[in-house]
Write an enzyme that holds these catalytic residues in place. Structure first.
Site, PDB file in Angstrom:
ATOM      1  N   HIS A  66       5.513  -6.805 -16.263  1.00 63.33           N
ATOM      2  CA  HIS A  66       4.958  -7.539 -15.123  1.00 63.33           C
ATOM      3  C   HIS A  66       5.151  -9.037 -15.370  1.00 63.33           C
ATOM      4  O   HIS A  66       4.213  -9.754 -15.677  1.00 63.33           O
ATOM      5  CB  HIS A  66       3.463  -7.183 -15.005  1.00 63.33           C
ATOM      6  CG  HIS A  66       2.815  -7.649 -13.744  1.00 63.33           C
ATOM      7  ND1 HIS A  66       1.469  -7.876 -13.653  1.00 63.33           N
ATOM      8  CD2 HIS A  66       3.319  -7.912 -12.523  1.00 63.33           C
ATOM      9  CE1 HIS A  66       1.167  -8.264 -12.425  1.00 63.33           C
ATOM     10  NE2 HIS A  66       2.268  -8.297 -11.724  1.00 63.33           N
TER      11      HIS A  66
ATOM     12  N   CYS B  27      -2.373 -14.970 -10.346  1.00 61.77           N
ATOM     13  CA  CYS B  27      -2.677 -15.979 -11.371  1.00 61.77           C
ATOM     14  C   CYS B  27      -1.550 -17.010 -11.467  1.00 61.77           C
ATOM     15  O   CYS B  27      -1.406 -17.675 -12.489  1.00 61.77           O
ATOM     16  CB  CYS B  27      -2.899 -15.330 -12.731  1.00 61.77           C
ATOM     17  SG  CYS B  27      -4.452 -14.445 -12.860  1.00 61.77           S
TER      18      CYS B  27
ATOM     19  N   ARG C 179      -4.160  -3.822  -3.380  1.00 64.98           N
ATOM     20  CA  ARG C 179      -3.965  -2.602  -4.157  1.00 64.98           C
ATOM     21  C   ARG C 179      -5.316  -1.955  -4.435  1.00 64.98           C
ATOM     22  O   ARG C 179      -6.310  -2.629  -4.681  1.00 64.98           O
ATOM     23  CB  ARG C 179      -3.265  -2.911  -5.488  1.00 64.98           C
ATOM     24  CG  ARG C 179      -1.750  -2.904  -5.367  1.00 64.98           C
ATOM     25  CD  ARG C 179      -1.081  -3.114  -6.695  1.00 64.98           C
ATOM     26  NE  ARG C 179      -1.413  -4.408  -7.244  1.00 64.98           N
ATOM     27  CZ  ARG C 179      -2.225  -4.613  -8.258  1.00 64.98           C
ATOM     28  NH1 ARG C 179      -2.785  -3.599  -8.885  1.00 64.98           N
ATOM     29  NH2 ARG C 179      -2.464  -5.831  -8.679  1.00 64.98           N
TER      30      ARG C 179
ATOM     31  N   LYS D  51       5.556  -1.845  -7.627  1.00 66.97           N
ATOM     32  CA  LYS D  51       4.674  -1.531  -8.756  1.00 66.97           C
ATOM     33  C   LYS D  51       4.864  -0.085  -9.211  1.00 66.97           C
ATOM     34  O   LYS D  51       4.820   0.200 -10.404  1.00 66.97           O
ATOM     35  CB  LYS D  51       3.216  -1.762  -8.364  1.00 66.97           C
ATOM     36  CG  LYS D  51       2.929  -3.146  -7.823  1.00 66.97           C
ATOM     37  CD  LYS D  51       3.192  -4.209  -8.834  1.00 66.97           C
ATOM     38  CE  LYS D  51       2.706  -5.569  -8.327  1.00 66.97           C
ATOM     39  NZ  LYS D  51       2.910  -6.623  -9.308  1.00 66.97           N
TER      40      LYS D  51
ATOM     41  N   ASP E 205       7.888 -11.547 -10.335  1.00 66.69           N
ATOM     42  CA  ASP E 205       6.878 -10.506 -10.537  1.00 66.69           C
ATOM     43  C   ASP E 205       7.239  -9.482 -11.611  1.00 66.69           C
ATOM     44  O   ASP E 205       6.364  -9.050 -12.353  1.00 66.69           O
ATOM     45  CB  ASP E 205       6.604  -9.779  -9.216  1.00 66.69           C
ATOM     46  CG  ASP E 205       5.298  -8.984  -9.221  1.00 66.69           C
ATOM     47  OD1 ASP E 205       4.321  -9.472  -9.811  1.00 66.69           O
ATOM     48  OD2 ASP E 205       5.261  -7.889  -8.656  1.00 66.69           O
TER      49      ASP E 205
ATOM     50  N   ARG F  62      -0.260 -12.330   2.438  1.00 60.85           N
ATOM     51  CA  ARG F  62       1.008 -12.364   1.702  1.00 60.85           C
ATOM     52  C   ARG F  62       2.169 -12.829   2.553  1.00 60.85           C
ATOM     53  O   ARG F  62       2.165 -12.681   3.773  1.00 60.85           O
ATOM     54  CB  ARG F  62       1.334 -10.944   1.198  1.00 60.85           C
ATOM     55  CG  ARG F  62       0.321 -10.379   0.199  1.00 60.85           C
ATOM     56  CD  ARG F  62       0.658 -10.798  -1.192  1.00 60.85           C
ATOM     57  NE  ARG F  62      -0.360 -10.390  -2.164  1.00 60.85           N
ATOM     58  CZ  ARG F  62      -0.117 -10.328  -3.478  1.00 60.85           C
ATOM     59  NH1 ARG F  62       1.070 -10.611  -3.961  1.00 60.85           N
ATOM     60  NH2 ARG F  62      -1.089  -9.985  -4.308  1.00 60.85           N
TER      61      ARG F  62
ATOM     62  N   TYR G 189      -0.422  -1.002   2.558  1.00 65.53           N
ATOM     63  CA  TYR G 189      -0.390  -2.306   1.885  1.00 65.53           C
ATOM     64  C   TYR G 189       0.678  -2.370   0.788  1.00 65.53           C
ATOM     65  O   TYR G 189       0.837  -1.412   0.009  1.00 65.53           O
ATOM     66  CB  TYR G 189      -1.768  -2.625   1.276  1.00 65.53           C
ATOM     67  CG  TYR G 189      -1.659  -3.833   0.379  1.00 65.53           C
ATOM     68  CD1 TYR G 189      -1.576  -5.112   0.939  1.00 65.53           C
ATOM     69  CD2 TYR G 189      -1.533  -3.697  -0.999  1.00 65.53           C
ATOM     70  CE1 TYR G 189      -1.395  -6.210   0.123  1.00 65.53           C
ATOM     71  CE2 TYR G 189      -1.356  -4.797  -1.813  1.00 65.53           C
ATOM     72  CZ  TYR G 189      -1.289  -6.055  -1.246  1.00 65.53           C
ATOM     73  OH  TYR G 189      -1.084  -7.149  -2.047  1.00 65.53           O
TER      74      TYR G 189
ATOM     75  N   SER H  53      -2.007 -10.295 -11.381  1.00 63.88           N
ATOM     76  CA  SER H  53      -1.764 -10.613  -9.973  1.00 63.88           C
ATOM     77  C   SER H  53      -2.600 -11.816  -9.549  1.00 63.88           C
ATOM     78  O   SER H  53      -3.766 -11.928  -9.927  1.00 63.88           O
ATOM     79  CB  SER H  53      -2.125  -9.410  -9.100  1.00 63.88           C
ATOM     80  OG  SER H  53      -1.362  -8.306  -9.479  1.00 63.88           O
TER      81      SER H  53
END
Ligand code: SAT
Ligand code: MN
Length: 595
Positions: free
Chosen positions: A240, A264, A70, A220, A287, A379, A211, A262
């Protein structure tokens, strides 16, 4: 087109965008497996995708090296005034931004096909779900959206003649001249990338990136930035957060929603395998959580997505066996390494590294290489239904009742393993002051500490101070039915840089303590920063870690916390007059307790 669309707003908008972007053709997605397979076959033929011999229906994509994460500095909240976006968002006047982007969109789909993707965030026709329509010139985006959302013809049915939807316009921003050969991953240079939101109009415009978070606009952009602004207007929450169900040996269920920045470990926690005998974890989301107060007065959560977009590096049978099982088939891999026998590989996978591989930049790689084989933000994109521990209620339209909220981040020091908030306002203070060391999930420097309130810094679609106020007000409405709030840090390190806590499945010990606190059964000590377990309050049976580690994990260093309070004060100052007085009071109380 295989189906008829008589929604006027949709037909008009598609026509308008086609005139602006000038694609060679328009294709309306039906969402079928056949369509997905045909698009994939096309991308294999063009060289954009590599099928994986070792995994049925799995494909590897390699992005342009500039388009791997991002791009927060190119992400905009275009509200009428700068103040409505607040100090933590990039702001451009909506008219100015539209003028700039309209010029970019002009002719941007030349030589390409424009796909129309009708999608639902949340189970189709669920009262909490929202419909979006994405227009894109990227078949990779179409295939990814088929995994991450409910998409296609069924959504057109739910939309009806005059149903409303959130328009999401996307282009990779790389038109093709007559006869020009395409590249495997088209995108625009950084200065032309824009991920733009117009919250007053419920509108999303993204340009120049292929992406995930920049291009799969249901995620998002819609489910967090636009939805958070809608939620504050309408009295619900878009967060989130992962959602999981924990079952104790007696079969009692607890629902936990947890916010971490993100990369974590949200995906790992959502699918964890508890190490404590008899406890079981089931995944609902990894998420995003949408939550509403239900007729029972409690907060009910749904996962608006239908797939997982997880970080591959570090994922292994040791760290996340359920994710490893999930990605055995029907998975899109992006920026992983390719092994000689036709499988993917990434750093941290079980076993020895391959002797040779093709790295994410399409170069030869051996373990002697200094650079990683997979990009650190590589990913996997996989249907949630493939997770072996997916909860049987994960698509329940009314959601699950939340018992516990967890906030946290990556902090190598200062923050204890777990702390319980004194009450709701104190918990909101924890959320508002959450901080984390940055990861590869965003473009920029790695490992620097930044405040990331509620893990929403990059995702809050309006002024963060108003968002804090919204949280406080939700607590007022929930009263004694509000979830209990905890703060965790799985990432503490010793002064010489070793992890103090083993993490992963062992985190169940911390979750068990939380559940027992909810029941009023587990003990705790009162400290200036909240309730902490003592060593004997935690179930540590069978865990072999040095006494010294536990001591450090469960202690509150007053001097460090005085410094933390000063840093929080500085952070709060940027919000000015809009900042809720109730959180200032929380800070003063903390200072008093620290003495
Ligand atoms: O890259 S995404 O924004 O889709 C995932 C994340 O960073 O949380
Ligand atoms: Mn995320």
């Amino acid at each position: 087109m295989t189906y008829t669309v008589n929604n006027k707003k949709l037909n008009n908008w598609v026509g308008e965008v086609a005139r602006l972007c000038q694609p060679d053709s328009i294709y309306w997605c039906d969402g079928s497996k056949k369509e997905y397979d045909e698009l994939m076959a096309g991308m294999v033929a063009s060289g954009a995708a590599t099928p994986l011999k070792q995994r049925p229906d799995c494909y590897l994509f390699r992005s342009d090296p500039s388009d791997v994460a991002r791009t927060e500095e190119r992400t905009y909240i275009a509200t009428p005034t700068r103040d409505e976006a607040g100090p933590t968002n990039n702001w451009i006047d909506p008219n100015e931004l539209k003028t700039t982007m309209t010029a970019l969109y002009k002719g941007c789909m030349k030589g390409r096909r424009m796909y129309v993707i009708p999608f639902s965030m949340g189970p189709i026709r669920s009262p909490i779900a929202k419909i979006g329509v994405q227009l894109t010139d990227s078949p990779y985006v179409v295939c990814s959206m088929r995994i991450m959302t409910r998409m296609g013809e069924a959504v057109i049915g739910a939309l009806g003649v005059d149903g409303d939807f959130i328009p999401c316009l996307h282009s990779v921003g790389a038109p093709l001249a007559e006869g020009q050969k395409d590249v495997p991953w088209p995108c625009a240079p950084m200065e032309k990338k824009y991920v733009s939101h117009f919250p007053q109009e419920n509108l999303i415009w993204s340009f120049g990136s292929g992406y995930g978070g920049n291009a799969l606009l249901g995620k998002k952009c819609l489910a967090l930035r636009i939805a958070s602004a809608m939620a504050s207007r309408e009295g619900w929450m878009a967060e989130h957060m992962l959602i999981l169900r924990l079952k104790n040996p007696a079969g009692k269920q607890y629902h936990i929603a947890a916010a971490f920045p993100s990369a974590c470990g949200k995906t790992n926690l959502a699918m964890m395998v508890p190490t404590i005998p008899g406890w079981k974890c089931e995944t609902i989301g990894e998420d995003i959580a949408w939550m509403k107060i239900a007729p029972d007065g409690r907060l009910h959560a749904i996962n608006p997505e239908s797939g997982f977009f997880g970080v591959a590096p570090g994922t292994s049978y040791a760290s996340n066996p359920m994710a490893m099982e999930s990605v055995k088939k029907n998975t899109i891999f992006t920026n992983c390494a390719l092994t000689d026998d036709g499988d993917v590989w990434w750093e941290g996978m079980d076993g020895a590294p391959p002797a040779h591989a093709i790295d994410w930049k399409d170069g030869h790689w051996t373990p002697a290489n200094k650079t990683p084989a997979a990009h650190p933000n590589a990913r996997f994109t996989v249907p949630a239904s493939q997770c072996p521990v997916i909860c049987s209620d994960w698509e329940k339209p009314e959601g699950v009742p939340i018992d516990i909220f967890i906030f946290g981040g990556r902090r190598s020091n200062v923050v204890p393993l777990v702390t319980e908030a004194f009450d709701w306002d104190h918990g909101v203070f924890w959320g508002a002051t959450a901080a984390s060391e940055t990861t590869a999930a965003i473009v920029g420097e790695i490992g620097v500490l930044r405040r990331d309130p509620f893990a929403m810094t990059p995702f809050c679609g309006y002024n963060m101070a108003d968002y804090f106020r919204h949280w406080l007000e939700m607590g007022d409405r929930l009263g004694n039915k509000a979830p209990r709030i905890f703060y965790v840090d799985w990432f503490r390190k010793s002064p010489d840089g070793r992890w103090l806590w083993p993490g992963f499945g062992e985190n169940s010990r911390v979750l068990k303590w939380m559940c027992e606190r909810v029941e009023g059964r587990a003990g705790a000590k009162t400290t200036p920063i909240g309730y902490l377990p003592t060593e004997s309050d935690l179930d540590l049976t069978g865990l072999n870690i040095p006494e010294e580690n536990l001591k450090q994990l469960l202690e509150v260093d007053i001097d460090e916390w005085r410094a933390e309070a000063r840093s929080i004060e500085e952070f709060f100052a940027q919000f000015g007059a809009r900042f809720p007085e109730r959180l200032t009071r929380q800070l003063r109380n903390l200072e008093k307790r620290l003495g």
